[in-house]
Enzyme design. Sequence first.
Site, mmCIF file in Angstrom:
data_model
loop_
_atom_site.group_PDB
_atom_site.id
_atom_site.type_symbol
_atom_site.label_atom_id
_atom_site.label_comp_id
_atom_site.label_asym_id
_atom_site.label_seq_id
_atom_site.Cartn_x
_atom_site.Cartn_y
_atom_site.Cartn_z
ATOM 1 N N TYR A 95 -19.292 -18.129 12.480
ATOM 2 C CA TYR A 95 -19.078 -19.323 11.668
ATOM 3 C C TYR A 95 -20.187 -19.485 10.628
ATOM 4 O O TYR A 95 -21.367 -19.529 10.970
ATOM 5 C CB TYR A 95 -19.010 -20.573 12.536
ATOM 6 C CG TYR A 95 -17.744 -20.693 13.370
ATOM 7 C CD1 TYR A 95 -16.659 -19.839 13.169
ATOM 8 C CD2 TYR A 95 -17.630 -21.668 14.349
ATOM 9 C CE1 TYR A 95 -15.504 -19.949 13.920
ATOM 10 C CE2 TYR A 95 -16.467 -21.797 15.112
ATOM 11 C CZ TYR A 95 -15.420 -20.930 14.892
ATOM 12 O OH TYR A 95 -14.273 -21.046 15.647
ATOM 13 N N LEU A 142 -5.226 -30.841 13.556
ATOM 14 C CA LEU A 142 -4.689 -31.636 12.448
ATOM 15 C C LEU A 142 -4.062 -30.743 11.375
ATOM 16 O O LEU A 142 -3.855 -31.167 10.236
ATOM 17 C CB LEU A 142 -5.785 -32.505 11.827
ATOM 18 C CG LEU A 142 -6.361 -33.592 12.744
ATOM 19 C CD1 LEU A 142 -7.476 -34.350 12.043
ATOM 20 C CD2 LEU A 142 -5.266 -34.550 13.196
ATOM 21 N N GLY A 143 -3.788 -29.494 11.751
ATOM 22 C CA GLY A 143 -3.165 -28.584 10.787
ATOM 23 C C GLY A 143 -3.996 -28.390 9.547
ATOM 24 O O GLY A 143 -3.486 -28.403 8.429
ATOM 25 N N GLY A 201 -6.021 -30.413 8.314
ATOM 26 C CA GLY A 201 -6.087 -31.653 7.553
ATOM 27 C C GLY A 201 -4.743 -32.123 7.025
ATOM 28 O O GLY A 201 -4.605 -33.262 6.560
#
Length: 340
Positions: free
Chosen positions: A57, A212-213, A215
């Site tokens: 990350y 949340l896909g 956003g």
Amino acid sequence: MKYKLLGRSGLKVSELCLGTMGFGTDNGWGADAATSFDIMDEFAGAGGNFLDTANVYQKGTSERIIGDYLANQDRDYFVLATKYTLKDNQTNPNASGNNRKNMMRSVEESLKRLKTDFIDVLYLHIWDDITPIDEVLRGLDDLIRQGKVTYAAISDTPAWMVAKGNTLAELMGWSQFIALQVEYSLLQRTPERELIPMAKHFGMTVTPWAPLGGGALTGKYLKGDTGRVKPESNRRNENSERITKVVMEVADELGVSAGNVALQWMRQQGFSCIPIVGATKLSQLKDNLKTTSLILSDEHLKKIDEASAVPLGFPGDFFKEENVRINSFGGFYDRVEKRS
């Protein structure tokens, strides 16, 4: 926040997990160190103790920021999860994959960046379709016996392989996977076909990423925010817009955000679920935290479910067919007789 047990373990983690993929700006987006510290402060202040990161990350910066933060905190308060598998340098052919060599090397590098002696939860990040599962399990068990890792978990791997792994681990007396991390949201419900039933069977907690896909389920794309998602993505098409509009309708009725509704929907699906909520802004986390005080009615759950359901395929849809009674011998064979 309340605390939940992570899988078949006694490990207590907060009911939301803080995703830190956006800690750092090495990939051209994300939060700087100061903002990341503020987000972790807010999360901990709300009772959050479960942090999720990975070796890759922000090219390792996420782990470094967390390490700098934890250096001035009570390390034992936090449950720190990271991952290995994906390539984090160009040094050798074994700097990626699920193999034992990469596992050991990656963990040592993560420990340095995180400035800690142990990792609470280590995920296999993604199945490489090369390494034997017994090599993975024995390596994870050795790390646990060495005290460098406390629990093993797995991410983005076929259900049959996870099932094989946990069955083998039980047989051999090795540490089993206690958590399963997969993409799961109202825009991505295909894990309901095999992965989630498998996790329930083995008592694993599901920790959905992109709940949340990306956003999309907050309604931001419908409001004109183009974001980083490509227009042709399944998070920005007619189907996703249709589902998001239903979520927004429910949110308006309840006086809460669409994101709260989308997160709470998955928390009421009847299996152990701890969504990973990412944040690069303090405002995003504050809104996500409000989810813990929301309960959706059966009517709202039904409305959202009908708008977002996906075909389970065989045998899932077969099991759900009208008149098929798996637990009724006579009823089942009545159905078979009619078909013949």
